[in-house]
Scaffold this motif. Structure first.
Motif, PDB file in Angstrom:
ATOM      1  N   ARG A 212       0.860  -1.136  -0.107  1.00 32.06           N
ATOM      2  CA  ARG A 212       0.096  -0.018  -0.001  1.00 32.06           C
ATOM      3  C   ARG A 212       0.754   1.244   0.263  1.00 32.06           C
ATOM      4  NH1 ARG A 212      -2.625  -2.625   4.248  1.00 32.06           N
ATOM      5  NH2 ARG A 212      -2.084  -1.036   5.776  1.00 32.06           N
ATOM      6  N   SER A 214      -0.344   4.170   1.737  1.00 31.42           N
ATOM      7  CA  SER A 214      -0.690   4.970   2.711  1.00 31.42           C
ATOM      8  C   SER A 214      -1.519   4.021   3.973  1.00 31.42           C
ATOM      9  CB  SER A 214      -1.781   5.768   2.227  1.00 31.42           C
ATOM     10  OG  SER A 214      -2.752   5.186   1.724  1.00 31.42           O
ATOM     11  N   ASP A 215      -1.875   4.776   5.029  1.00 32.91           N
ATOM     12  CA  ASP A 215      -2.564   3.976   5.918  1.00 32.91           C
ATOM     13  C   ASP A 215      -1.825   2.852   6.453  1.00 32.91           C
ATOM     14  OD1 ASP A 215      -4.740   5.858   5.479  1.00 32.91           O
ATOM     15  OD2 ASP A 215      -5.486   4.695   3.879  1.00 32.91           O
ATOM     16  N   THR A 217      -0.344   0.830   9.537  1.00 32.96           N
ATOM     17  CA  THR A 217      -0.931   0.952  11.111  1.00 32.96           C
ATOM     18  C   THR A 217      -0.051  -0.116  11.860  1.00 32.96           C
ATOM     19  OG1 THR A 217      -2.398  -1.359  10.706  1.00 32.96           O
ATOM     20  CG2 THR A 217      -3.410   0.918  10.273  1.00 32.96           C
ATOM     21  N   GLU A 379       2.622   8.024   1.756  1.00 34.67           N
ATOM     22  CA  GLU A 379       2.114   8.959   2.628  1.00 34.67           C
ATOM     23  C   GLU A 379       2.806   8.403   3.971  1.00 34.67           C
ATOM     24  OE1 GLU A 379       0.019  11.490   2.606  1.00 34.67           O
ATOM     25  OE2 GLU A 379       0.042  11.331   0.390  1.00 34.67           O
TER      26      GLU A 379
END
Length: 589
Positions: A212, A214-215, A217, A379
């Motif tokens: 990915r 972004s995001d 976790t 990001e």
């Protein structure tokens, strides 16, 4: 979720120990001038070190201009410099310890550091100094820099990702590309606790693992597939650098000398694009007096862009709460000034992209074209995720075999203030050992010359190379006797043979030499033979790292020994710098 006190404390050993040494360096950048008539507002700016010299020049340009600030009048801008990580810690603790002016504007390398400062402020329960997002004054994406022949071969495979490039199969990596003579694949990377590019490279690896942009976790970090991916990448690290610029300077020096490069065992280096340009244009090459740049290297580096995307170092312009109303007006005008065309051209000449991430034609001609569709960027993760990532990195990073050789010759009894050289060295060694990984394998030798207590050999095994037992090593150091001459060459030669015999391809294999002197051993004074014996074997690299911690040390020779093995010598001939040297040394493992 805010970090615990333990998490905050883990940052301190890497930063507080080196601030004192950095102040001397940073002080060289401080631009001091008389306030001009009518300029009653003074703006103190602290910049990250890689762009500080340019910011000093731009501040002088600003101060000579006829600009006025909102509300009337003008401002004088003064610039000092401090590494972004050290500045983060100083802003979170006590800035006065740096010896630098308290800044109203902070220009770190990346917004990653503003996020970490926010975490530290939250943990301390105080007002947040960096609660916002901040505009960029320049940008530089993270790239995988490879010598041109290797980069061209990799690019023929089409688009490749972080794992496909940095995760090549180690020893047999180049065989799959039809180049078995190139041997193993390893790469250089900065320690993420000390370096922005090292931190960004670690984040990019995690993003590639989750596929990915972004995001990211905290739960992603704990996924077995993710940790396996990151561990596989870290397994190909040659060693962790404390400073990519030093690494590139050594590479340029070796390239221009026509010999084997000091990074012979590295197929790539992960760093910001700006440094690739500086290397290729001769800014990091040896230069003659009066030259702005040295000769361009024979083999340039090429910036390879992984297909998943990369991380951008955004050089934010941060106005701190210490700024009053007039200083905030001055900061607004100075930020506008820095993003105007003439100043942006100055950033471009140092290899930066502009404040909107646009690359000049000259930059792309220097480092290599970017993908046809342009670069895609990850990001930034939440600061809490970055903190958790750094915690986990200590477990996932490549482990080491480290043989420490400690000088116990009679000269170690000389005084440094109220303590002996040996006591200073022992204290610094204890602090450095505390930063090693529990899974490292560490051994200890002492060396001087043959003595009545040890008549058979000038070096002695005090703790066998094996599982890291810090208490045992510290106790052994405390009980060592200081007597005899300095059998430097014989000890390095024997330690090198020992690590070759105990070589572990899954680990960084390194010798640490701590000495206050030079070779005084007539039975072995052949430096040329020693340099040939410790010369890096890319198939079984054993690197020598030296700390010269007194003015009597033969630093030039220690530097030659270290460079021959693709290691590094640390100059702590000023005793006040020995703690800093140990922190930098340990960051290599």
């Amino acid at each position: 979720m805010a970090p615990t006190a333990t998490r905050t404390g883990q940052w301190l050993p890497y930063t507080a120990a080196v601030i004192a040494g950095l102040v001397v360096i940073a002080g060289a950048f401080v631009f001091v001038r008389q306030r001009e008539a009518g300029c009653a507002t003074t703006l103190q700016v602290n910049s990250s070190t890689e762009k500080a010299a340019l910011l000093v020049d731009l501040a002088e340009r600003y101060n000579r201009s006829d600009r006025s600030i909102a509300g009337g009048g003008c401002a004088q801008v003064h610039v000092s410099a401090l590494n972004s990580g050290k500045a983060t810690e100083a802003l979170a603790t006590d800035w006065t310890h740096t010896g630098l002016p308290q800044p109203q504007v902070w220009l770190p390398t990346s917004s990653l550091w503003t996020g970490q400062l926010r975490l530290l402020d939250e943990a301390a329960g105080r007002e947040l100094q960096t609660p916002d997002h901040y505009p960029s004054i320049a940008n530089s994406p993270l790239v995988i820099a490879m010598p041109q022949p290797k980069a061209e071969l990799v690019r023929k495979r089409g688009e490749l990702g972080w794992g496909e490039i940095l995760g090549l199969s180690g020893r047999d990596g180049w065989t799959d590309f039809g180049k078995p003579e190139w041997g193993r694949f390893t790469f250089g990377k900065d320690n993420p606790n000390l370096s922005t590019s090292g931190l960004a490279a670690t984040i990019a690896t995690y993003y590639a693992a989750v596929q990915r942009a972004s995001d990211l976790t905290r739960s992603d970090l704990a996924e077995p597939a993710v940790t396996q991916f990151v561990r596989r990448i870290e397994a190909n690290v040659s060693h962790y650098s404390d400073d990519s610029v030093d690494l590139l300077r050594s590479l340029a020096e070796a390239d221009l000398a026509g010999g084997a490069a000091s990074t012979d065992d590295m197929s790539a280096i992960v760093l910001q694009e700006e440094l690739v340009d500086l290397y290729n244009t001769g800014a990091l090459s040896p230069r003659q007096d009066g030259q702005e740049r040295g000769r361009r290297p024979n083999v340039p580096l090429v910036a390879v862009h992984p297909k998943e995307g990369t991380f951008n170092l955004d050089h934010p312009f941060v106005v701190l709460p210490t700024a009053d109303k007039r200083q905030r007006a001055a900061a607004t005008d100075f930020q506008k000034f820095l993003t105007e065309g003439a100043q942006q051209e100055s950033f471009a000449r140092l290899g930066f992209r502009d404040h909107e991430r646009r690359a000049s034609a000259e930059l792309l001609a220097s480092v290599g074209a970017e993908p046809s569709g342009g670069l895609s960027y990850f990001e930034p993760p939440a600061p809490e995720v970055v903190g958790a990532m750094l915690d986990g990195w200590r477990t996932l990073r490549k482990k080491a075999n480290i043989l420490i050789t400690l000088d116990t010759s009679g000269s170690m009894q000389a005084k440094v203030g109220t303590r002996t050289r040996f006591q200073v060295a022992a204290t610094a060694a204890g602090k450095g050992l505390a930063l090693l990984n529990a899974e490292d394998r560490v051994g200890l030798w002492s060396f001087s010359s043959e003595t009545k207590q040890h008549p058979k050999s000038p070096y002695r095994e005090e703790v066998p190379l094996g599982g890291f037992d810090q208490t045992r090593i510290n106790n052994k150091i405390a009980g060592l006797q200081v007597v005899g001459d300095t059998a430097l060459y014989a000890t390095v030669r024997a330690a090198h043979r020992e690590l070759l015999d105990r070589y572990d391809p899954q680990r960084i294999n390194a010798i640490v030499v701590l000495t206050d002197g030079k070779n005084e051993y007539s039975k072995d004074n052949d430096l040329a033979r020693l340099l040939a014996e410790v010369a890096l074997d890319p198939r079984r690299p054993v690197k020598v790292f030296c700390i010269a911690f007194d003015r009597d040390s033969d630093f030039a020779t220690l530097d030659r020994i270290a460079k021959a093995s693709s290691g590094k010598a640390f100059d702590a001939t000023d005793p006040a710098k020995i703690d800093e040297a140990f922190v930098k040394l340990v960051s290599s493992f």
